[in-house]
Design an enzyme around this catalytic site. Structure first.
Site, PDB file in Angstrom:
ATOM      1  N   GLN B 203      17.202  17.140  -9.108  1.00  9.49           N
ATOM      2  CA  GLN B 203      15.773  17.280  -8.860  1.00  9.49           C
ATOM      3  C   GLN B 203      15.528  16.951  -7.389  1.00  9.49           C
ATOM      4  O   GLN B 203      15.448  15.788  -6.994  1.00  9.49           O
ATOM      5  CB  GLN B 203      14.997  16.381  -9.815  1.00  9.49           C
ATOM      6  CG  GLN B 203      15.332  16.676 -11.287  1.00  9.49           C
ATOM      7  CD  GLN B 203      14.791  18.023 -11.762  1.00  9.49           C
ATOM      8  OE1 GLN B 203      13.595  18.257 -11.784  1.00  9.49           O
ATOM      9  NE2 GLN B 203      15.702  18.944 -12.128  1.00  9.49           N
ATOM     10  N   ALA B 244       5.516  15.416 -16.236  1.00  7.31           N
ATOM     11  CA  ALA B 244       6.859  15.970 -16.007  1.00  7.31           C
ATOM     12  C   ALA B 244       6.962  16.637 -14.628  1.00  7.31           C
ATOM     13  O   ALA B 244       5.991  16.705 -13.874  1.00  7.31           O
ATOM     14  CB  ALA B 244       7.198  16.949 -17.116  1.00  7.31           C
ATOM     15  N   HIS B 245       8.128  17.162 -14.334  1.00  6.62           N
ATOM     16  CA  HIS B 245       8.387  17.696 -12.996  1.00  6.62           C
ATOM     17  C   HIS B 245       7.533  18.921 -12.677  1.00  6.62           C
ATOM     18  O   HIS B 245       7.274  19.756 -13.522  1.00  6.62           O
ATOM     19  CB  HIS B 245       9.862  17.979 -12.756  1.00  6.62           C
ATOM     20  CG  HIS B 245      10.554  18.891 -13.721  1.00  6.62           C
ATOM     21  ND1 HIS B 245      11.865  19.231 -13.563  1.00  6.62           N
ATOM     22  CD2 HIS B 245      10.129  19.503 -14.845  1.00  6.62           C
ATOM     23  CE1 HIS B 245      12.218  20.024 -14.554  1.00  6.62           C
ATOM     24  NE2 HIS B 245      11.190  20.209 -15.341  1.00  6.62           N
ATOM     25  N   ASN B 246       7.087  18.951 -11.428  1.00  2.00           N
ATOM     26  CA  ASN B 246       6.346  20.100 -10.897  1.00  2.00           C
ATOM     27  C   ASN B 246       4.956  20.286 -11.500  1.00  2.00           C
ATOM     28  O   ASN B 246       4.318  21.311 -11.286  1.00  2.00           O
ATOM     29  CB  ASN B 246       7.170  21.387 -11.030  1.00  2.00           C
ATOM     30  CG  ASN B 246       8.475  21.279 -10.259  1.00  2.00           C
ATOM     31  OD1 ASN B 246       9.542  21.143 -10.825  1.00  2.00           O
ATOM     32  ND2 ASN B 246       8.364  21.289  -8.946  1.00  2.00           N
TER      33      ASN B 246
END
Lengths: 350, 350, 350
Positions: B203, B244-246
């Site tokens: 990531q 969560a991511h993004n």
């Protein structure tokens, strides 16, 4: 910032470089990062895994792309051809992951018990606490303020991020990564009730985790009551997940965030549990089950496949009307049955 | 215990004091706390924001009250008139918040890397770890045993409570408060699957957080895969939340506890997400959306408004009957259709 | 490994030893662990609490068993007869719980403020931080890297596992156990909105916890706004639970994992809240309520009993059809009503 030549990247992946339609093979070109076909800049490498992004390939500014054989001819830039560009991209991404700490150093502010055994090249951050009897395999990293309880064993090349707590007697395999503020081996939720008072059942089992397991942040995996809680190998677990005592999870499973798995549930191999799902205690899932988001699993699943529960989101005004009808559903069904009876008797009487 | 004269409180709020029906203006009266109209005692200040509490005003024991213009005439005690008594109450409450630590001190048991840059008046608690390259703005407080990862940047007047983990390269604005055991910047949950084995996607993005953001305890905000996870300004996030991511969250949003927001979801400005809601990956919410408690959001929302899913609680015996009917709902609908056809043919035949 | 003679175990429980059908009473037999009837080995003690496991009794390898009076005659081995074998098992399990730390030691790497008062035999682990004004009762254990905030008070025989955060001014009774990475006393989620900007309401209340309370890992209990958040005595709380500000929980309640209880909710005595349930703000539950897994409680409950919401899991293909019908449920109900009207008018006209 790490950077590599295209040839180094190709060698890392075991792939060969092919010329693009507008560029020759440039093995010495320096690559310093990754990006999507749309966002990548010169000096970066991109990938085309999903055909729906194919339209971005001709205009990409990436210096190289990972592509499937059928897309190679469409690439304007140097390409690396592979059957699985997404996996190749994943492998490359790890090369560009910045190193967080100086490796193979024991910070002077760490507290390591003299009876702990640390393998070669182990890194321990400031404030980390390693209790008596702990064994940590070579190359593992224990970051700042994490605590590894008495007699726990970690394999080689593990990475324990900051503020993790691993209780006593836990067994963790090789190449396991545990993100921050996760807890492994706390007591399972076991009590006997004596006339309204809860009597704690000491949780005498432990937690056993296989190899190549990834565990997110703020997750917890409780220790077993008499037997152990067991997580297989190649399992990926997201953040905010609760795994209760004596759960057993097979190899290769993926468990997304906010999911809860209650005591003694058994999850087969290669199951996919989407986010915010909940699995009741003592339930068994066979291999190859997919549970969709927010599903509540309250009975065994014996056939692979996709399973769901819940209702779909709608405007609140609309929902309010339907949800009241749900409360009347059994009555509605009986009224349908009554209408059918009347219709049948009507037919007969005609 | 802090205390202030009524005049000092009025000055702080930019309001003027008015006499109550049974008390003259007493600018020198000492106020040492806040309370509701019912619970406040002499020496405390209260407020009337919601008319349904108006009945408690005549008998309040508070020494002063914050009221709307229309309620001023009803107050027996000194009042401060304002259009928004609840906001005025909120502002006063901050004056009475006890200071947790001696400010502008670096505890000798903190581990601060020599390459970190701390602004004027920064406080660092015992056991806190500040890694290389970190920059912390003036007046910020990092409490005990928190860890700030390499190259992360915090603005001025931030407050990081104990045992927080902020990973490397995270960017946090000014006046951001992060409660205990929250994790910012851990890896997003990204993996490619190669023949049953999960290959981690490093990531490489980060987390960017705006100004005046409040984050509860045991929450996590994951770093992006290639791009960043972005939280706007004036966002309030409760405890046990997973982001969560993004994910991108606009300005002014409120996100209540136990909510999960999956990867790459986009939340507009001024959205209100109630507790235990879950938002699927890659979903977009426009500005001004309200999601009710326990709602599962699985498609885009393009119109402001209130959205819901789920069913209402009822006695289990009643619920069991209805929920079985839910499993037959498609069949029930077909039976209604059949009855309608029969009724129509009956009409025709009549 | 701890071990005890059978007579010592009998004395601990206040029970007498009886001969088995195939073994005499052996008071000096050493017992070194517990197991189920199926898994126990020689040298271990087992129990029969639930008649459905009776079939395993004749062949158990356990050296002794805890049984109800009606099962005593069936035991091949020495037995301890009791009306509640599960409670007796729970009591014995605690004897075999390994001690995690050397007791009554203050680790040199702990940071204890000189104004904190520690009772006799208090243990403090490495990296733990005890702030000014804290009082800790005799025999309590504060494990590594936990933080106890200013002026908080803990009773005697508490156990705070590693990386716990207890904020300032929190009051905890006797024999309370708090598992790792749990947070007690962080700010409740209280804000006033002024033209799109959130103004924080300082949380000036605290958290008060009774005696014999068990709290799992990664749980949070927020401090109250003006009044306190209150947890009764003999309450057991699992992991990943959120208890918001000003919640009041009565005595003897059990709250399973992943549950959220929103602000100012009141839970009576002896309630059982199953996993992943959510209770809305300002809701009251009377004594003796059971909430099933994943239930969303949005209105008061005034009668003891079992309450539920949600839908049952089914194969996704089947679910998709039913869930679309749910979105049409109000229309379906109206169509049933229409059919009934037509049938009635038909009857009348006949």
């Amino acid at each position: 910032m790490q950077s590599f030549t295209l040839q180094q990247l190709a060698d890392h992946l075991g792939l060969t470089l092919s010329a693009g339609s507008e560029a020759p093979v440039q093995p010495e070109l320096m690559i310093s990062g990754l990006g999507t076909l749309e966002s990548a800049e010169s000096g970066e490498i991109s990938f085309l895994a999903n055909s729906s992004y194919q339209k971005y390939l001709p205009d990409t500014k990436a210096s190289a792309v990972l592509v499937k054989p059928e897309h190679a001819c469409l690439s304007p830039v140097t390409c690396l051809v592979t059957d699985n560009p997404y996996v190749a991209f994943a492998r490359l991404s790890q090369l560009f992951d910045p190193v967080r700490m100086e490796r193979a150093q024991i910070h002077p502010a760490a507290s390591i018990h003299h009876d702990a055994v640390l393998g070669e090249g182990v890194t321990v951050g400031a404030g980390a606490v390693i209790e008596a009897g702990v064994m940590i395999g070579k190359g593992s990293v224990i970051e700042a303020n994490s605590v590894i309880g008495k007699d726990s064993v970690l394999g080689h090349d593990c990475h324990i991020f900051p503020n993790v707590t691993i209780y006593h007697g836990v067994s963790i395999g090789n190449s396991v990564r545990v993100h921050s503020n996760t807890v492994i081996g706390a007591d399972g939720f076991g009590f006997a009730n004596e006339k309204g008072k809860w009597i704690r059942i000491a949780q005498l089992g432990s937690v056993i985790i296989g190899d190549f397991v990834e565990i997110g942040s703020n997750t917890n995996i409780d220790r077993g009551a008499l037997d152990d809680t067991v997580i297989g190998s190649q399992v990926i677990i997201d953040s905010q997940v609760q795994i209760a005592h004596n759960v057993r999870i097979g190899d290769g499973c993926a468990i997304a965030g906010c999911t809860g798995i209650a005591g003694s549930a058994r999850i087969g191999n290669y199951c996919m549990i989407a986010g915010a799902a909940n699995i009741a205690g003592h339930i068994s899932l066979c291999d190859g089950v997919t549970i969709t988001m927010c599903t509540s699993v309250t009975k065994d699943i014996t056939e692979p496949g996709i399973y769901s529960s819940g209702t779909l989101m709608m405007p609140n005004r609309h929902w309010r009307k339907n949800v009241i009808r749900f409360s009347q559903l059994d009555q509605l069904a009986k009224r349908i049955r009554q209408l059918e009876k009347e219709a049948a008797s009507h037919k007969t009487s005609r």
